[in-house]
Scaffold this motif. Structure first.
Motif, PDB file in Angstrom:
ATOM      1  N   VAL A 132       0.849  -1.187   0.000  1.00  0.00           N
ATOM      2  CA  VAL A 132       0.000   0.000   0.000  1.00  0.00           C
ATOM      3  C   VAL A 132       0.890   1.243   0.000  1.00  0.00           C
ATOM      4  O   VAL A 132       2.111   1.155   0.114  1.00  0.00           O
ATOM      5  N   ARG A 163       4.488   2.880   5.817  1.00  0.00           N
ATOM      6  CA  ARG A 163       3.359   2.365   5.065  1.00  0.00           C
ATOM      7  C   ARG A 163       2.087   2.641   5.862  1.00  0.00           C
ATOM      8  O   ARG A 163       2.048   2.469   7.075  1.00  0.00           O
ATOM      9  N   PRO A 186      -2.862  -1.165   6.102  1.00  0.00           N
ATOM     10  CA  PRO A 186      -3.783  -1.708   5.107  1.00  0.00           C
ATOM     11  C   PRO A 186      -5.190  -1.839   5.680  1.00  0.00           C
ATOM     12  O   PRO A 186      -5.379  -2.283   6.817  1.00  0.00           O
ATOM     13  N   LYS A 187      -6.168  -1.454   4.878  1.00  0.00           N
ATOM     14  CA  LYS A 187      -7.574  -1.545   5.295  1.00  0.00           C
ATOM     15  C   LYS A 187      -8.141  -2.881   4.835  1.00  0.00           C
ATOM     16  O   LYS A 187      -8.194  -3.160   3.640  1.00  0.00           O
ATOM     17  N   SER A 198     -13.337   0.239  -1.402  1.00  0.00           N
ATOM     18  CA  SER A 198     -12.357   1.248  -0.990  1.00  0.00           C
ATOM     19  C   SER A 198     -11.290   0.660  -0.075  1.00  0.00           C
ATOM     20  O   SER A 198     -10.381   1.374   0.351  1.00  0.00           O
ATOM     21  N   ASP A 239      -8.266  -2.355   0.965  1.00  0.00           N
ATOM     22  CA  ASP A 239      -7.108  -2.958   0.300  1.00  0.00           C
ATOM     23  C   ASP A 239      -7.260  -4.461   0.148  1.00  0.00           C
ATOM     24  O   ASP A 239      -6.537  -5.080  -0.641  1.00  0.00           O
ATOM     25  N   MET A 240      -8.200  -5.038   0.900  1.00  0.00           N
ATOM     26  CA  MET A 240      -8.445  -6.481   0.818  1.00  0.00           C
ATOM     27  C   MET A 240      -9.820  -6.756   1.394  1.00  0.00           C
ATOM     28  O   MET A 240     -10.274  -6.064   2.315  1.00  0.00           O
ATOM     29  N   ILE A 295      -9.149  -5.811  -5.887  1.00  0.00           N
ATOM     30  CA  ILE A 295      -8.452  -6.024  -4.613  1.00  0.00           C
ATOM     31  C   ILE A 295      -8.459  -7.513  -4.279  1.00  0.00           C
ATOM     32  O   ILE A 295      -9.360  -8.246  -4.675  1.00  0.00           O
ATOM     33  N   LEU A 347       1.099  -6.498   1.961  1.00  0.00           N
ATOM     34  CA  LEU A 347       0.495  -5.178   1.796  1.00  0.00           C
ATOM     35  C   LEU A 347       1.288  -4.116   2.552  1.00  0.00           C
ATOM     36  O   LEU A 347       1.351  -2.953   2.125  1.00  0.00           O
TER      37      LEU A 347
END
Length: 404
Positions: free
Chosen positions: A18, A169, A172-173, A236, A238-239, A286, A313
Motif C-alpha cells: 500500500v 506504510r 492496510p484496510k 475502498s 485494500d483487501m 483487490i 500489503l
C-alpha cells in the motif's frame, strides 16, 4: 484441492504494498518504515565524559601520585570554554564535553581532591572513560534501513537521531463481511436458531495486532440483495475477507452473487483441516479471501494466509508461523490426505522440548478449546501413526503473531 504451500504462493503472488504516509515519531511504533532513516546529528556531538571525575592531559600522568590544579568544572549540558594547560584539571560529570586540551578522564574514586587541588592516585591511558564524537552515529549515517517494523528500540534510536517524523506504510484496510441468517452481534436479541457472530471480532483482532486496520462491513443475510449491498463498501479497502458462505451449498452465495459484481476466483478448496473451503480471488481489483464459517477455521486460515498477505500489503517479507519441535504426551493415529492443524496444550517439558497433548475434541466450531490452546500441532498429509513421546511440529499460539 491444492496444498497449503501452493495456496500461500498463489495468494502472495500479486499483492503489492500500500502507499505511505508521514506520522509523528511518537505514533510510529509497530509501523513499517518505508524510507531509510538518515541521522540529522552526530551522537555524541563532541568527546564526552563517560564518568564523574576529572578531565586531564595524559602527559601529566607520567608519575603517580600527581597533584593537579583544579581550574573549573563542567556539568552535563554545560561547557568549559578555556584551554586546559599542563598541570591543570577540570572537574567533570557524566555526559559533559571534554574541555579543550584534555584527553582522558580520571574517575572520582581514583582521586583525593579539595576545592583547589586534585591528587591523582591511579593513572589512565589516553581516551579512558571518553566517548568520542560520533561513537554512536554521525550526521548523514543511515541509522535504519527500510522496510522495517519499528520496535520501541528503533523509536529510541530515531529520537536520538533527531528525527521527529517518519515515512511509513499506511495501515492496510481489511474489510470484513460476515454472512448468514443465523448470525447476530454480541449483545443483540438472539433467536432460538441463531448464534453469536464471533468470527469477525476474532479475525479483526488478529488484523489489528498484525498491523492492519479492520473495517467491519456487518452481517449479510442469505440473499443476493443483502450481500450486494453490504459488499459495496469493500471496494475502498485494500483487501476483502468474507466469513462463511464460500462453499457450494444452496445457501452459500459468495461465488454466484459476487461473481456478477467483479469477483474472479483463483481457487476455493485447500487440502487442510480445518479450513478446506477457503476461497481466494480478486474482487473489483483487490485481493479477496473467502474464509470458512467456523471460527477455528478462520483463525487458522488467518495465521497461514491472511497475516502473510497483510505483511505483503505492508511492504515486508511475509512471515510464516514459527514452528518448533515438541513431544507427544499420548499416541496419535495416522493422518489422511489433508494437512492437519490440531489444537493442543503444553503439559510439561522433557529434554528441553515441550510435551503437548491434543484436546479430545477437535471440532472447528469450538471456541473454548481454541482459547485454552497453547499451540497447534501440525501433521503432514498421510503422516503415519505416532506413539507417545514421538516428535511433532508445533506452532505456538503467541500474539500478536509468531515471529519470523
Amino acid at each position: 484441492m491444492i496444498s497449503v504451500d501452493e495456496a500461500r504462493t498463489k495468494i502472495l503472488k500479486d499483492i503489492l504494498p500500500v502507499g505511505t504516509e508521514v506520522v509523528a515519531l511518537s505514533a510510529a511504533a509497530g509501523r513499517v518504515m518505508a524510507e531509510d532513516a538518515l541521522s540529522r546529528r552526530t551522537q555524541p556531538p563532541a568527546d564526552m565524559s563517560a564518568m564523574d571525575g576529572f578531565a586531564v592531559k595524559t602527559g601529566d600522568l607520567k608519575s603517580i601520585p600527581m597533584d593537579l590544579k583544579i581550574i573549573g568544572e563542567v556539568p552535563a549540558g554545560g561547557a568549559y570554554d578555556k584551554e586546559v594547560k599542563a598541570g591543570e584539571a577540570v572537574r567533570i560529570f557524566t555526559g559533559a564535553p571534554l574541555p579543550q586540551g584534555t584527553d582522558t578522564i580520571i574517575i572520582q574514586e581514583d582521586t583525593d581532591f579539595s576545592n583547589e587541588t586534585v591528587t591523582v592516585k591511579e593513572g589512565a591511558a589516553k581516551g579512558t572513560y571518553v566517548r568520542p564524537a560520533g561513537l554512536d552515529f554521525r550526521q548523514g549515517d543511515v541509522g535504519l534501513t527500510a522496510p522495517r517494523i519499528l520496535s520501541p528500540r528503533d523509536i529510541g534510536l530515531l529520537a536520538a537521531m533527531n528525527i521527529p517524523w517518519v515515512t511509513v506504510r499506511r495501515k492496510p484496510k481489511i474489510a470484513l463481511l460476515s454472512t448468514g441468517d443465523e448470525l447476530v452481534r454480541p449483545g443483540e436479541p438472539i433467536g432460538p436458531n441463531q448464534i453469536i457472530s464471533s468470527n469477525s471480532l476474532l479475525v479483526a483482532a488478529l488484523i489489528e495486532a498484525a498491523g492492519g486496520e479492520a473495517i467491519d462491513l456487518g452481517i449479510a443475510m442469505d440473499n443476493a440483495e443483502s450481500l450486494r449491498e453490504k459488499v459495496k463498501d469493500a471496494k475502498s479497502a485494500d483487501m476483502l475477507i468474507t466469513l462463511g458462505g464460500a462453499s457450494v451449498g444452496d445457501h452459500d452465495l459468495i461465488q454466484p452473487v459476487l461473481g456478477k459484481e467483479g469477483l474472479s476466483v483463483d481457487f476455493w478448496r485447500i487440502a487442510m483441516r480445518p479450513g478446506k473451503p477457503l476461497m481466494f480471488g480478486s474482487f473489483s481489483g483487490i485481493p479477496m479471501l473467502g474464509m470458512p464459517g467456523n471460527p477455528v477455521s478462520s483463525m487458522i486460515c488467518s495465521y497461514l494466509f491472511l497475516i502473510p498477505a497483510l505483511d505483503a500489503l505492508r511492504g515486508i517479507i511475509p512471515r510464516r508461523p514459527t514452528r518448533q519441535k515438541a513431544l507427544l504426551g499420548h499416541a496419535m493415529k495416522a493422518n489422511d490426505q489433508r494437512e492437519d492443524y490440531m489444537r493442543a496444550t503444553i503439559t510439561g517439558e522433557k529434554d528441553g522440548r515441550p510435551v503437548v497433548e491434543l484436546f479430545a475434541k477437535q471440532d472447528s466450531s469450538m471456541l473454548s478449546p481454541l482459547s485454552s490452546a497453547d499451540c497447534l500441532i501440525v501433521r503432514a498429509p498421510f503422516a503415519d501413526a505416532l506413539q507417545k513421546g514421538a516428535e511433532v511440529d508445533m506452532i505456538p499460539l503467541t500474539q500478536p503473531y509468531p515471529a519470523v
